[in-house]
Motif scaffolding. Structure first.
Motif, PDB file in Angstrom:
ATOM      1  N   ALA A   1      34.730  71.187  14.182  1.00 29.71           N
ATOM      2  CA  ALA A   1      35.773  71.151  15.337  1.00 29.71           C
ATOM      3  C   ALA A   1      36.260  69.620  15.705  1.00 29.71           C
ATOM      4  O   ALA A   1      37.219  69.315  15.828  1.00 29.71           O
ATOM      5  N   GLY A   2      34.772  68.905  15.899  1.00 31.66           N
ATOM      6  CA  GLY A   2      34.894  67.530  16.317  1.00 31.66           C
ATOM      7  C   GLY A   2      35.500  66.698  15.418  1.00 31.66           C
ATOM      8  O   GLY A   2      36.901  66.047  15.767  1.00 31.66           O
ATOM      9  N   ARG A   3      35.385  66.780  14.103  1.00 29.03           N
ATOM     10  CA  ARG A   3      36.070  66.407  13.169  1.00 29.03           C
ATOM     11  C   ARG A   3      37.425  66.331  13.105  1.00 29.03           C
ATOM     12  O   ARG A   3      38.387  65.508  13.030  1.00 29.03           O
ATOM     13  N   LEU A   4      37.886  67.495  13.097  1.00 34.86           N
ATOM     14  CA  LEU A   4      39.287  68.122  12.802  1.00 34.86           C
ATOM     15  C   LEU A   4      40.025  67.744  14.219  1.00 34.86           C
ATOM     16  O   LEU A   4      41.159  67.246  14.159  1.00 34.86           O
ATOM     17  N   THR A   5      39.541  67.793  15.421  1.00 33.33           N
ATOM     18  CA  THR A   5      40.219  67.466  16.420  1.00 33.33           C
ATOM     19  C   THR A   5      40.571  65.774  16.297  1.00 33.33           C
ATOM     20  O   THR A   5      41.533  65.517  16.683  1.00 33.33           O
ATOM     21  N   ALA A   6      39.765  65.123  16.197  1.00 38.86           N
ATOM     22  CA  ALA A   6      39.581  63.653  15.675  1.00 38.86           C
ATOM     23  C   ALA A   6      40.671  63.321  14.758  1.00 38.86           C
ATOM     24  O   ALA A   6      41.492  62.535  14.925  1.00 38.86           O
ATOM     25  N   ALA A   7      40.509  63.962  13.679  1.00 34.61           N
ATOM     26  CA  ALA A   7      41.605  63.728  12.723  1.00 34.61           C
ATOM     27  C   ALA A   7      42.869  64.126  13.048  1.00 34.61           C
ATOM     28  O   ALA A   7      44.057  63.323  12.893  1.00 34.61           O
ATOM     29  N   ALA A   8      43.286  65.438  13.917  1.00 35.19           N
ATOM     30  CA  ALA A   8      44.497  65.933  14.312  1.00 35.19           C
ATOM     31  C   ALA A   8      44.919  64.893  15.290  1.00 35.19           C
ATOM     32  O   ALA A   8      46.228  64.245  15.305  1.00 35.19           O
ATOM     33  N   ALA A   9      44.008  64.322  16.343  1.00 40.25           N
ATOM     34  CA  ALA A   9      44.628  63.339  17.037  1.00 40.25           C
ATOM     35  C   ALA A   9      45.046  62.173  16.550  1.00 40.25           C
ATOM     36  O   ALA A   9      45.989  61.385  17.038  1.00 40.25           O
ATOM     37  N   GLY A  10      44.203  61.666  15.779  1.00 41.05           N
ATOM     38  CA  GLY A  10      44.530  60.489  15.010  1.00 41.05           C
ATOM     39  C   GLY A  10      45.679  60.588  14.060  1.00 41.05           C
ATOM     40  O   GLY A  10      46.695  59.748  14.439  1.00 41.05           O
ATOM     41  N   ALA A  11      45.933  61.529  13.387  1.00 37.02           N
ATOM     42  CA  ALA A  11      47.285  61.774  12.932  1.00 37.02           C
ATOM     43  C   ALA A  11      48.643  61.781  13.739  1.00 37.02           C
ATOM     44  O   ALA A  11      49.635  61.307  13.582  1.00 37.02           O
ATOM     45  N   GLY A  12      48.376  62.661  14.900  1.00 38.20           N
ATOM     46  CA  GLY A  12      49.254  62.842  16.092  1.00 38.20           C
ATOM     47  C   GLY A  12      49.755  61.392  16.606  1.00 38.20           C
ATOM     48  O   GLY A  12      50.739  60.892  16.610  1.00 38.20           O
ATOM     49  N   LEU A  13      48.629  60.491  16.987  1.00 40.82           N
ATOM     50  CA  LEU A  13      48.895  59.533  17.620  1.00 40.82           C
ATOM     51  C   LEU A  13      49.516  58.410  16.664  1.00 40.82           C
ATOM     52  O   LEU A  13      50.556  57.620  17.108  1.00 40.82           O
ATOM     53  N   LEU A  14      49.150  58.294  15.352  1.00 44.21           N
ATOM     54  CA  LEU A  14      49.840  57.375  14.390  1.00 44.21           C
ATOM     55  C   LEU A  14      51.148  57.675  14.075  1.00 44.21           C
ATOM     56  O   LEU A  14      52.066  56.941  14.153  1.00 44.21           O
ATOM     57  N   LEU A  15      51.569  59.161  14.052  1.00 41.26           N
ATOM     58  CA  LEU A  15      52.889  59.526  13.934  1.00 41.26           C
ATOM     59  C   LEU A  15      53.861  59.293  15.000  1.00 41.26           C
ATOM     60  O   LEU A  15      54.837  58.486  14.925  1.00 41.26           O
ATOM     61  N   VAL A  16      53.547  59.482  16.367  1.00 45.01           N
ATOM     62  CA  VAL A  16      54.014  58.963  17.515  1.00 45.01           C
ATOM     63  C   VAL A  16      54.261  57.420  17.454  1.00 45.01           C
ATOM     64  O   VAL A  16      55.277  57.166  17.695  1.00 45.01           O
ATOM     65  N   LEU A  17      53.207  56.716  17.145  1.00 42.87           N
ATOM     66  CA  LEU A  17      53.372  55.123  17.061  1.00 42.87           C
ATOM     67  C   LEU A  17      54.213  54.742  16.041  1.00 42.87           C
ATOM     68  O   LEU A  17      54.979  54.038  16.454  1.00 42.87           O
ATOM     69  N   HIS A  18      54.402  55.502  14.913  1.00 41.81           N
ATOM     70  CA  HIS A  18      55.338  55.204  13.777  1.00 41.81           C
ATOM     71  C   HIS A  18      56.703  55.589  14.367  1.00 41.81           C
ATOM     72  O   HIS A  18      57.424  54.466  14.182  1.00 41.81           O
ATOM     73  N   LEU A  19      56.944  56.531  14.891  1.00 39.52           N
ATOM     74  CA  LEU A  19      58.068  56.769  15.506  1.00 39.52           C
ATOM     75  C   LEU A  19      58.539  55.792  16.492  1.00 39.52           C
ATOM     76  O   LEU A  19      59.883  55.275  16.513  1.00 39.52           O
ATOM     77  N   PHE A  20      57.677  55.329  17.612  1.00 45.16           N
ATOM     78  CA  PHE A  20      58.011  54.597  18.463  1.00 45.16           C
ATOM     79  C   PHE A  20      58.601  53.131  17.720  1.00 45.16           C
ATOM     80  O   PHE A  20      59.279  52.612  17.925  1.00 45.16           O
ATOM     81  N   LEU A  21      57.647  52.583  16.636  1.00 46.44           N
ATOM     82  CA  LEU A  21      57.923  51.492  16.094  1.00 46.44           C
ATOM     83  C   LEU A  21      59.045  51.317  15.469  1.00 46.44           C
ATOM     84  O   LEU A  21      59.837  50.405  15.100  1.00 46.44           O
ATOM     85  N   GLN A  22      59.414  52.540  14.760  1.00 42.30           N
ATOM     86  CA  GLN A  22      60.635  52.567  13.681  1.00 42.30           C
ATOM     87  C   GLN A  22      61.984  53.087  14.392  1.00 42.30           C
ATOM     88  O   GLN A  22      62.955  52.756  14.129  1.00 42.30           O
ATOM     89  N   ARG A  23      61.810  53.807  15.561  1.00 43.06           N
ATOM     90  CA  ARG A  23      63.080  54.466  16.025  1.00 43.06           C
ATOM     91  C   ARG A  23      63.414  54.118  17.380  1.00 43.06           C
ATOM     92  O   ARG A  23      64.815  54.411  17.861  1.00 43.06           O
ATOM     93  N   THR A  24      62.774  53.308  18.196  1.00 41.44           N
ATOM     94  CA  THR A  24      63.018  53.210  19.581  1.00 41.44           C
ATOM     95  C   THR A  24      63.369  51.622  19.641  1.00 41.44           C
ATOM     96  O   THR A  24      62.700  51.000  18.842  1.00 41.44           O
ATOM     97  N   ARG A  25      64.061  51.321  20.782  1.00 43.71           N
ATOM     98  CA  ARG A  25      64.560  49.687  20.782  1.00 43.71           C
ATOM     99  C   ARG A  25      63.137  49.052  21.262  1.00 43.71           C
ATOM    100  O   ARG A  25      63.014  47.945  20.440  1.00 43.71           O
ATOM    101  N   PRO A  26      62.418  49.347  22.365  1.00 47.68           N
ATOM    102  CA  PRO A  26      61.196  48.489  22.557  1.00 47.68           C
ATOM    103  C   PRO A  26      60.066  48.473  21.293  1.00 47.68           C
ATOM    104  O   PRO A  26      59.438  47.355  21.070  1.00 47.68           O
TER     105      PRO A  26
END
Ligand SMILES: Nc1ncnc2c1ncn2[C@@H]1O[C@H](COP(=O)(O)OP(=O)(O)O)[C@@H](O)[C@H]1O
Ligand SMILES: [Mg+2]
Lengths: 287, 301, 241
Positions: free
Chosen positions: A137-162
């Motif tokens: 579970a630890g590894r899956l949680t870390a992977a899911a959190a990593g993927a989620g944060l990377l996705l949010v970061l990606h959307l932030f960098l590509q889609r928002t003004r700031p």
């Protein structure tokens, strides 16, 4: 079967590595320096998570959120330090972060002792068995959190003004300034994101491996390697580089043994650096 | 330059005094660290700040230890063997790093040092693996002189550089490599020669260290600390003259060993972190810079 | 025999073709002017001849010897001196020490002991009129003086061929005249020169022959008077003084 195991475990680990590198890459983008104290920032996040876990019973995700917010505050001292360094050559700034790494390491040794610690939580024992491969579970949680944060970061960098302004600042701060982007504020934002992502990675790390104040440098090296491979200002590149790196690492461990894990780590860095002949023709494009 | 020879004189004189075994041991280690720092500085003359001198320190230490304990050579011969082995190790390290500049060179040396550490830890039949080697033949009583002697030899190298065209060539490479090359300065061969020389002295320092402490393991011989310390000590002392790194090493090491370690055993390395931050944030030319400004702003080298 | 022979040189930066099959020769003691608007590939051409960049295809021969693929310092030692478009002096050295680097290394035909090299360096500073400033740190020079120092550094390396990349850019008219005068003098001493400039007039005066580049291609070559009137040159320069 070991191949499949390496593939799945490596992918999971690699998504977490992508997160580990994300803060490092953004910091590099805005500050134009590799932050050799990055691993220590992650460890500060880890210790914050361990404390939250021990005193309030926080799980890794809660701990990651809180540690991330706390470590985002690092942006202010970081910017103050960067602006004070004279003369500000790339090498001197890099050396400054090297010194910072040593400083944080020793402060942590004083505060938390050299003991190895692990973040324990009630679901840590849960194991998922896709295709006969067991993933904790630890590894899956870390992977899911990593993927989620990377996705949010990606959307932030590509889609928002700031986000776009931040990317422009990473590419060329001077040109961004001429276009009316508030470069100093963007730098602060980048450093805050850098510290925050490092901090968020900390508690997750503490569910994957034992942490102690001296385990920072290999974390920095992973982030550094992925940043060189995956590029700055792009979260998807980091995720891909992280997954590839994680898979090869798992294969190396499966085929050659855990003793060679670090050889792969530093060997990969050494090889990637070979393509980096900076100097004359990279920065100097003026006619 | 004169400052460097004066410090060399101090080192020789100190080696001749009748210290207690404890203080003699400190002196030996201090001089070896000063030698390591001075060897790092030689390469820095060409604009290359190594983050990986532990590689050469470690190779020198292991080579000398093995030559003395397995091949049964006398320690003096083994020390030379250590220096040569470190120079040999510098050939692949240089091939993978010297074409890089600035931060990329530094990081490549750091990675190379780690790769060598991992090799030492896993080549168990030769190095004893992570268990390391113990009971190494001791450094002879005159051993403290190895550090001082190495420093003297390095100062001779500096003198030769200053008297020939190679000194100005290294400065030119450091300041503007393309222009230096366009004017006929053979940068690659010169940097390679400088790296090999630097590595040999770092290797000598590691070799003597091995026989001084009489045991070795990869995690200490190739420790990141032996990469960080010369960097910090040299920048703290000041890199504009050969005296700076020697001064920086002496001041920081003895401050650490005599004052801090006995009182604050857990966090004494904060001294080194503080020293490097001080230099980068407020003392760009290090200790030598202060001395120079006091002395009326004239160059002392 | 030509001193420099450039044969079908091409260079691509990713998708951008900076040079396309450029060929020309330079005879001994000639002063060839290379003209072309900004971005036409003049500096790239010099970087390839000087060994800083590798060509995508084509060769460069100097005094009958192919030099493509050689290291920059080897090319210098064969006798090709260069000055960069953006001045690149050694900031921590005095003017004399800057020139000394060229004198102590430089062309292989004469490897001088340091004391002799120092004399040569002083002579080179005298040639460009900077002898009075020998002890001054290089960053304390004006742009005009820096360009002269660059010239002295290249001269001290005793080149047979000098490649000068816009040595008059950013200078006052008086300073431009001083540089051009200097070039005429050098030619009188038997140095072969290739001079890049994107200002037609400055160059047409001193050059005996011109080579015009546009977008990486040779569009005209020949005596100055002809090239400056060539329709494609006029077209490429339309709107530029
Ligand atoms: N290192 C480089 N990387 C990518 N493009 C380059 C590089 N150097 C030059 N260029 C491009 O090649 C073209 C020719 O440049 P240059 O030779 O400097 O022209 P000129 O000296 O005639 O002004 C320009 O479009 C320039 O942007
Ligand atoms: Mg140009």
């Amino acid at each position: 079967m070991p191949l499949l195991e390496a593939l799945l475990a490596g992918t999971a680990q690699g998504l977490f590595y992508g997160l580990l590198a994300a803060g490092f890459a953004i910091t590099f983008g805005v500050a134009r320096t590799f932050n050799l104290a990055h691993g220590e920032l992650v460890l500060l996040g880890a210790y914050a998570g361990l404390w939250l876990n021990a005193s309030l019973g926080a799980g890794p995700l809660t701990a990651a959120a809180v540690a991330g917010l706390a470590l985002a505050l690092w942006a202010w001292p970081a910017q103050a330090l960067l602006s004070r360094i004279t003369p500000a050559s790339e090498l001197r700034v890099l050396t400054l972060t090297f010194g910072l790494s040593l400083l944080l390491q020793n402060l942590m040794l004083l505060s938390f002792s050299a003991d190895y610690r692990f973040l324990d939580w009630e679901r840590a024992e849960v194991v998922w068995r896709p295709l006969g491969v067991s993933l904790g579970a630890g590894r899956l949680t870390a992977a899911a959190a990593g993927a989620g944060l990377l996705l949010v970061l990606h959307l932030f960098l590509q889609r928002t003004r700031p986000g776009r302004a931040l990317r422009a600042t990473c590419q060329d701060a001077r040109a961004a300034g001429l276009m009316g982007i508030p470069v100093e504020r963007m730098q602060l934002l980048g450093l805050a994101l850098g510290g925050g992502l490092a901090g968020a990675a900390g508690p997750l790390l503490a569910t994957l491996q034992y942490v102690s104040p001296t385990v920072g440098p290999p974390l920095t090296v992973i982030a550094l390697t992925l940043t060189i491979a995956g590029g700055v200002g792009r979260a998807d590149g980091l995720a891909l580089a992280g997954v590839l790196f994680g898979i090869v690492e798992s294969l190396v461990v499966a085929l050659a043994g855990p003793a060679w894990r670090e050889a792969w780590l530093f060997g990969a860095l050494l090889l990637l650096l070979q393509g980096r002949r900076t100097g004359l023709l990279r920065g100097r494009r003026a006619s | 330059m004169r400052g460097g020879w004066a410090l060399f004189g101090c080192a020789l004189a100190a080696s001749a005094l009748p210290w207690s075994p404890y203080h003699r041991s400190l002196l030996t280690t201090g001089l070896l660290l000063a030698l390591l720092t001075a060897s790092w500085h030689l390469l820095a003359l060409g604009g290359r700040l190594s983050f990986g001198h532990a590689a050469f320190f470690g190779v020198g230490a292991y080579a000398s230890a093995l030559l003395a304990s397995r091949a049964g050579l006398s320690v003096w011969v083994a020390l030379l063997g250590g220096a040569l082995a470190a120079a040999a190790a510098a050939i692949p390290v240089g091939a993978l790093s010297l074409h890089l500049r600035g931060p990329y060179f530094s990081l490549a040396t750091l990675a190379a040092a780690e790769v060598l550490r991992i090799l030492a830890a896993n080549w168990t039949s030769l190095t004893g693996g992570t268990w390391g080697l113990v009971g190494l033949p001791p450094l002879p009583p005159q051993g403290a002189l190895v550090g001082a002697g190495g420093i003297g030899a390095l100062l001779l190298v500096h003198t030769l550089l200053a008297r020939s065209r190679w000194g100005v060539a290294l400065a030119a490479i450091r300041q503007q490599q393309e222009r230096a090359e366009a004017l006929g300065v053979p940068s690659r061969p010169l940097l390679f020669a400088t790296l090999l020389t630097s590595a040999a002295f770092a290797g000598l320092s590691g070799a003597a260290y091995a026989h001084h402490v009489r045991s070795l393991e990869p995690a200490t011989a190739f420790s990141l600390l032996f990469s960080i310390l010369p960097l910090i000590m040299a920048l703290f002392g000041g890199t504009s003259s050969p005296a700076g790194p020697l001064l920086g090493a002496g001041v920081l090491y003895f401050l650490d060993e005599l004052l801090l370690q006995p009182r604050f055993p857990a966090g004494h390395q904060l001294l080194y972190a503080g020293a490097i931050l001080l230099v980068l944030l407020g003392l760009p030319e290090g200790l030598v810079g202060i001395a120079r400004r006091r002395g009326g702003g004239r160059g002392a080298s | 025999m030509a001193l420099l022979e450039v044969h079908r040189l091409s260079k691509a930066f990713g998708g951008l073709t900076a040079l396309r099959a450029v060929s020309f020769t330079v005879a001994e003691r000639e002063l060839l002017g290379v003209i072309g608007p900004n971005g036409s590939g003049k500096s790239t051409l010099f970087h390839i001849i000087g060994g800083v960049l590798r060509p995508s295809s084509g060769t460069v021969a100097f005094a009958g010897e192919t030099i493509t693929g050689r290291q920059p310092w080897e090319i210098c030692r064969l006798g090709i001196g260069r000055t960069p478009q953006i001045p690149m002096v050694f900031p921590g050295l005095t003017c004399l020490e800057n020139v000394l680097v060229g004198a102590a290394f430089g062309s292989r035909r004469r490897r001088l002991p340091v004391a002799r090299a120092r004399h040569e360096a002083i002579a080179a500073l005298e040639t460009v009129g900077l002898a009075d400033l020998a002890a001054r740190p290089a960053p304390r020079l004006s742009l005009g003086q820096t360009r002269l120092l660059e010239l002295a550094m290249a001269l001290a390396s005793a080149p047979r061929l000098l490649l000068l990349d816009e040595p008059t850019a950013g200078l006052s008219p008086a300073a431009v005249q001083r540089v051009l005068q200097l070039l005429r003098g050098l030619r009188g001493r038997g140095v072969t020169i290739v001079l890049v400039d994107h200002k037609l007039r400055a160059i047409a005066d001193v050059a005996s022959r011109l080579l015009a580049l546009d977008r990486g291609e040779v569009i005209a070559e020949g005596p100055s008077a002809e090239v400056t009137r060539h329709p494609r040159v006029l077209e490429a320069y339309l709107g530029e003084p």
